[in-house]
Design an enzyme around this catalytic site. Structure first.
Site, PDB file in Angstrom:
ATOM      1  NE  ARG A   1      -8.815  -9.384  68.162  1.00  0.00           N
ATOM      2  CZ  ARG A   1      -7.826  -9.940  67.452  1.00  0.00           C
ATOM      3  NH1 ARG A   1      -7.941 -11.157  66.972  1.00  0.00           N
ATOM      4  NH2 ARG A   1      -6.733  -9.266  67.187  1.00  0.00           N
TER       5      ARG A   1
ATOM      6  CG  HIS B   1     -13.818   2.608  67.482  1.00  0.00           C
ATOM      7  ND1 HIS B   1     -13.486   1.689  68.441  1.00  0.00           N
ATOM      8  CD2 HIS B   1     -12.634   2.980  66.922  1.00  0.00           C
ATOM      9  CE1 HIS B   1     -12.167   1.518  68.469  1.00  0.00           C
ATOM     10  NE2 HIS B   1     -11.631   2.298  67.559  1.00  0.00           N
TER      11      HIS B   1
ATOM     12  NE  ARG C   1     -10.414  -7.067  73.594  1.00  0.00           N
ATOM     13  CZ  ARG C   1      -9.712  -6.829  72.492  1.00  0.00           C
ATOM     14  NH1 ARG C   1      -8.431  -6.531  72.574  1.00  0.00           N
ATOM     15  NH2 ARG C   1     -10.283  -6.860  71.318  1.00  0.00           N
TER      16      ARG C   1
ATOM     17  CB  CYS D   1      -8.941   6.012  66.604  1.00  0.00           C
ATOM     18  SG  CYS D   1      -9.499   4.418  66.002  1.00  0.00           S
ATOM     19  CG  ASP D   2      -5.146   1.658  65.243  1.00  0.00           C
ATOM     20  OD1 ASP D   2      -6.385   1.536  65.297  1.00  0.00           O
ATOM     21  OD2 ASP D   2      -4.362   0.787  65.638  1.00  0.00           O
TER      22      ASP D   2
ATOM     23  CE1 TYR E   1     -14.019  -1.500  67.158  1.00  0.00           C
ATOM     24  CE2 TYR E   1     -12.679  -0.508  65.443  1.00  0.00           C
ATOM     25  CZ  TYR E   1     -12.785  -1.285  66.581  1.00  0.00           C
ATOM     26  OH  TYR E   1     -11.671  -1.846  67.137  1.00  0.00           O
TER      27      TYR E   1
ATOM     28  CG  ASN F   1      -9.743   1.946  72.426  1.00  0.00           C
ATOM     29  OD1 ASN F   1     -10.227   2.970  71.944  1.00  0.00           O
ATOM     30  ND2 ASN F   1      -9.138   1.023  71.686  1.00  0.00           N
TER      31      ASN F   1
HETATM   32  P1  NAD Z   1      -2.334  -4.676  77.252  1.00  0.00           P
HETATM   33  O1  NAD Z   1      -3.206  -5.121  78.368  1.00  0.00           O
HETATM   34  O2  NAD Z   1      -1.401  -5.636  76.630  1.00  0.00           O
HETATM   35  O3  NAD Z   1      -1.454  -3.443  77.744  1.00  0.00           O
HETATM   36  C1  NAD Z   1      -1.911  -2.413  78.540  1.00  0.00           C
HETATM   37  C2  NAD Z   1      -0.936  -2.138  79.677  1.00  0.00           C
HETATM   38  O4  NAD Z   1      -1.423  -1.027  80.431  1.00  0.00           O
HETATM   39  C3  NAD Z   1      -0.760  -3.299  80.667  1.00  0.00           C
HETATM   40  O5  NAD Z   1       0.582  -3.683  80.741  1.00  0.00           O
HETATM   41  C4  NAD Z   1      -1.269  -2.724  81.983  1.00  0.00           C
HETATM   42  O6  NAD Z   1      -0.548  -3.195  83.114  1.00  0.00           O
HETATM   43  C5  NAD Z   1      -1.057  -1.233  81.775  1.00  0.00           C
HETATM   44  N1  NAD Z   1      -1.840  -0.368  82.652  1.00  0.00           N
HETATM   45  C6  NAD Z   1      -3.123  -0.495  83.037  1.00  0.00           C
HETATM   46  N2  NAD Z   1      -3.475   0.514  83.832  1.00  0.00           N
HETATM   47  C7  NAD Z   1      -2.409   1.330  83.937  1.00  0.00           C
HETATM   48  C8  NAD Z   1      -2.154   2.541  84.647  1.00  0.00           C
HETATM   49  N3  NAD Z   1      -3.113   3.138  85.375  1.00  0.00           N
HETATM   50  N4  NAD Z   1      -0.933   3.093  84.554  1.00  0.00           N
HETATM   51  C9  NAD Z   1       0.024   2.503  83.823  1.00  0.00           C
HETATM   52  N5  NAD Z   1      -0.142   1.357  83.129  1.00  0.00           N
HETATM   53  C10 NAD Z   1      -1.350   0.772  83.202  1.00  0.00           C
HETATM   54  O7  NAD Z   1      -3.302  -4.046  76.160  1.00  0.00           O
HETATM   55  P2  NAD Z   1      -3.119  -3.846  74.585  1.00  0.00           P
HETATM   56  O8  NAD Z   1      -3.950  -4.816  73.863  1.00  0.00           O
HETATM   57  O9  NAD Z   1      -1.686  -3.803  74.251  1.00  0.00           O
HETATM   58  O10 NAD Z   1      -3.762  -2.426  74.370  1.00  0.00           O
HETATM   59  C11 NAD Z   1      -3.317  -1.258  75.026  1.00  0.00           C
HETATM   60  C12 NAD Z   1      -4.293  -0.135  74.845  1.00  0.00           C
HETATM   61  O11 NAD Z   1      -4.201   0.405  73.550  1.00  0.00           O
HETATM   62  C13 NAD Z   1      -5.759  -0.532  75.017  1.00  0.00           C
HETATM   63  O12 NAD Z   1      -6.446   0.535  75.671  1.00  0.00           O
HETATM   64  C14 NAD Z   1      -6.235  -0.659  73.600  1.00  0.00           C
HETATM   65  O13 NAD Z   1      -7.622  -0.559  73.513  1.00  0.00           O
HETATM   66  C15 NAD Z   1      -5.511   0.496  73.000  1.00  0.00           C
HETATM   67  N6  NAD Z   1      -5.424   0.550  71.533  1.00  0.00           N
HETATM   68  C16 NAD Z   1      -6.011   1.615  70.938  1.00  0.00           C
HETATM   69  C17 NAD Z   1      -5.947   1.777  69.586  1.00  0.00           C
HETATM   70  C18 NAD Z   1      -6.663   2.951  68.977  1.00  0.00           C
HETATM   71  O14 NAD Z   1      -7.055   2.922  67.846  1.00  0.00           O
HETATM   72  N7  NAD Z   1      -6.912   4.032  69.721  1.00  0.00           N
HETATM   73  C19 NAD Z   1      -5.262   0.843  68.801  1.00  0.00           C
HETATM   74  C20 NAD Z   1      -4.675  -0.243  69.433  1.00  0.00           C
HETATM   75  C21 NAD Z   1      -4.751  -0.375  70.817  1.00  0.00           C
HETATM   76  C1  G6P Z   2      -8.364  -1.164  66.129  1.00  0.00           C
HETATM   77  C2  G6P Z   2      -9.040  -0.077  66.868  1.00  0.00           C
HETATM   78  C3  G6P Z   2      -8.522  -0.001  68.267  1.00  0.00           C
HETATM   79  C4  G6P Z   2      -8.678  -1.343  68.954  1.00  0.00           C
HETATM   80  C5  G6P Z   2      -8.003  -2.412  68.159  1.00  0.00           C
HETATM   81  C6  G6P Z   2      -8.368  -3.759  68.757  1.00  0.00           C
HETATM   82  O1  G6P Z   2      -7.042  -0.851  65.914  1.00  0.00           O
HETATM   83  O2  G6P Z   2      -8.899   1.170  66.256  1.00  0.00           O
HETATM   84  O3  G6P Z   2      -9.173   1.017  68.945  1.00  0.00           O
HETATM   85  O4  G6P Z   2      -8.105  -1.301  70.250  1.00  0.00           O
HETATM   86  O5  G6P Z   2      -8.454  -2.387  66.842  1.00  0.00           O
HETATM   87  O6  G6P Z   2      -7.586  -4.717  68.182  1.00  0.00           O
HETATM   88  P1  G6P Z   2      -7.409  -6.154  68.840  1.00  0.00           P
HETATM   89  O7  G6P Z   2      -6.465  -6.798  67.915  1.00  0.00           O
HETATM   90  O8  G6P Z   2      -6.840  -5.903  70.227  1.00  0.00           O
HETATM   91  O9  G6P Z   2      -8.762  -6.747  68.888  1.00  0.00           O
HETATM   92 MN    MN Z   3      -9.503   2.813  67.708  1.00  0.00          MN
END
Ligand code: NAD
Ligand code: G6P
Ligand code: MN
Length: 441
Positions: free
Chosen positions: A284, A199, A93, A169-170, A264, A147
């Site tokens: 970030r 987004h 990231r 998405c949240d 976004y 994501n």
């Molecule tokens: P993070 O790096 O703390 O956690 C992600 C985990 O996924 C890690 O522990 C990593 O080892 C694991 N991982 C990676 N590849 C993998 C695979 N192939 N199989 C199993 N595990 C695997 O990240 P985070 O900040 O906690 O975010 C997690 C995800 O959630 C990100 O993709 C983030 O963008 C997403 N997210 C999405 C939304 C949304 O609105 N859709 C909201 C919040 C977070």
């Molecule tokens: C929002 C978006 C997610 C994104 C997150 C990032 O919740 O909807 O898609 O992953 O923000 O937040 P962060 O705190 O990791 O920058």
């Molecule tokens: Mn999102």
């Protein structure tokens, strides 16, 4: 009531404790038989897993709990996979955010070149966990918020069209909570109309159950304050940089004040402001590594050291309860109305059928049914067309291993000034992502 088996993929995620706490908090609405954490990083998984094992023994001993890096153990006989993986983790990231900034281009997790780089990594990880789910739990549904959701959703449409994967998405949920504060209602009292891409969207209506329309009242507020509210409404989106983002909605609204914008959009409409306020050395990703990631993993280590999760420092991710709403909608055919990422197929009348769009849907046991949002104005349509083309080109580049198509995707992105910069950026991104991307020719 029936009880469910859930696997959280990305069990080592910073969001896992919050989601687990939220699931326990919702156990009357959505009872758990078993809860499994699955990650492919054994160390991250063991740290959070050992802490949550202690927490579950104290708070929900009836729930069978395991954490594992073995997909067969993780997925077998589960009903739902809640997925939030980050392929390349925070180290990548950081690259996604810092490489574009070297070229004066926005560096962001899901938007612009960073989002494209992340997308090219995520597709492989997503296909892997979808295939595990189908192999070991053929009846299960995946509720995916890994994501970049727009690219992941397009990749699922093209590469796994029959898989039961719902991409969510949240941000619409989080912003609706802020809107509900502005008008003095509960989020559950409000129904929205919304159109866009993930987004990349707009609210066209926010009504209560009696049919009273709040869009003008909210617009007047946002025109002055953005989505900044006086009250803490989120467990997430509270850091200073997020407050600036909520505030910036004011400027996005000024460009077209018919509809209420997703935050976004600032990356596409005000990339110059964004770059001006960014640091090339501390983005970030650094904020999260020094903040949320440290807090969550320190709390986990403390729980293991003291042997108890009482006053643990793990907090319920309350707004993530929409994931339970979604699981319930499928499990109990609730027909809940939720904003989801689905194939357009006419939901937005003047937009391609095969675009993955974000619109309100009615969700039941067969999944989401999109609600028709009618025709959208030229301004929004053209912006969306450009962006959806970026996303489609990226997925085609992945499938075909095409350098040319990824170059075109970057060139098409509103965040990048020219084909020349796009090419320089692409070559840098290829080098940084060589352990993750398919080979491009
Ligand atoms: P993070 O790096 O703390 O956690 C992600 C985990 O996924 C890690 O522990 C990593 O080892 C694991 N991982 C990676 N590849 C993998 C695979 N192939 N199989 C199993 N595990 C695997 O990240 P985070 O900040 O906690 O975010 C997690 C995800 O959630 C990100 O993709 C983030 O963008 C997403 N997210 C999405 C939304 C949304 O609105 N859709 C909201 C919040 C977070
Ligand atoms: C929002 C978006 C997610 C994104 C997150 C990032 O919740 O909807 O898609 O992953 O923000 O937040 P962060 O705190 O990791 O920058
Ligand atoms: Mn999102």
């Amino acid at each position: 009531m029936r009880k469910f088996s859930v696997v959280i993929a990305g069990g080592g995620s910073t969001f896992t404790p919050g989601i687990v706490m939220m699931l326990l908090d919702n156990s009357e609405r959505f009872p758990l038989k078993s809860l499994r954490l699955y990650d492919n990083d054994a160390e991250r998984q063991a740290t959070l897993g050992a802490a949550l094992e202690i927490l579950l023994k104290e708070q929900a001993p009836e729930v069978e709990f395991i954490y594992t890096t073995d997909p067969e153990i993780a997925f077998t006989d589960t009903d739902f996979c809640m997925a939030h993986i980050r392929v390349g983790k925070y180290a990548m990231r950081e690259q996604d955010e810092k490489i574009p900034l070297k070229y004066g281009v926005i560096g962001q997790e899901t938007c612009g070149p960073g989002g494209l780089a992340y997308g090219m990594r995520s597709i492989t990880g997503m296909l892997e966990i979808i295939d595990y789910m189908e192999q070991y739990a053929p009846n299960a549904w995946m509720l995916n918020y890994s994501n970049p959701a727009a690219i992941v959703a397009e990749a699922c449409r093209v590469l796994r069209p029959d898989s039961k994967v719902l991409n969510i998405c949240d941000m619409p949920v989080g912003t609706l909570r802020r809107m509900s504060q502005i008008v003095g209602k509960q989020p559950k009292d409000l129904d929205v109309r919304y159109f866009g891409l993930n987004h990349f969207g707009w609210w066209t209506s926010v009504k209560d159950k009696e049919g009273h329309e709040y869009i003008n009242q909210i617009r007047d507020y946002v025109a002055e304050h953005g989505y900044l509210t006086q009250v803490e409404v989120d467990t997430q989106h509270m850091d200073e940089s997020w407050q600036a983002t909520h505030k910036k909605a004011k400027d996005i609204l000024a460009v077209d004040d018919r509809y209420l914008p997703n935050t976004y959009l600032k990356y596409y409409l005000f990339p110059d402001d964004e770059v001006a306020h960014s640091s090339c050395t501390y983005t970030r990703a650094n904020e999260v590594m020094d903040g949320r990631e440290k807090t969550v993993f320190d709390a986990a280590r403390r729980i293991v050291e003291t042997g108890t999760a009482v006053d643990s420092g793990f907090h319920i991710d309350s707004h993530a309860s929409f994931i339970v709403d979604l699981a319930r909608a499928i499990a109990f055919n609730t027909h809940e109305r939720m904003v989801m990422i689905v194939e357009n197929n006419g939901a937005i009348a003047n937009f391609p059928d095969d675009a993955m769009v974000e619109v309100p849907c009615i969700v039941g046991s067969d999944g989401p049914e999109a609600l028709a949002q009618g025709k959208i104005p030229m301004f929004h349509q053209a912006l969306m067309h450009q962006q959806v083309t970026v996303e489609k080109l990226a997925v085609e580049a992945y499938v075909e291993g095409s350098y040319q198509k990824l170059w075109q995707a970057l060139t098409m992105s509103k965040t990048i000034p020219s084909a020349k910069v796009a090419k320089e950026l692409l070559d840098d991104l290829i080098e940084a992502n060589k352990d993750f991307w398919p080979e491009l020719k």
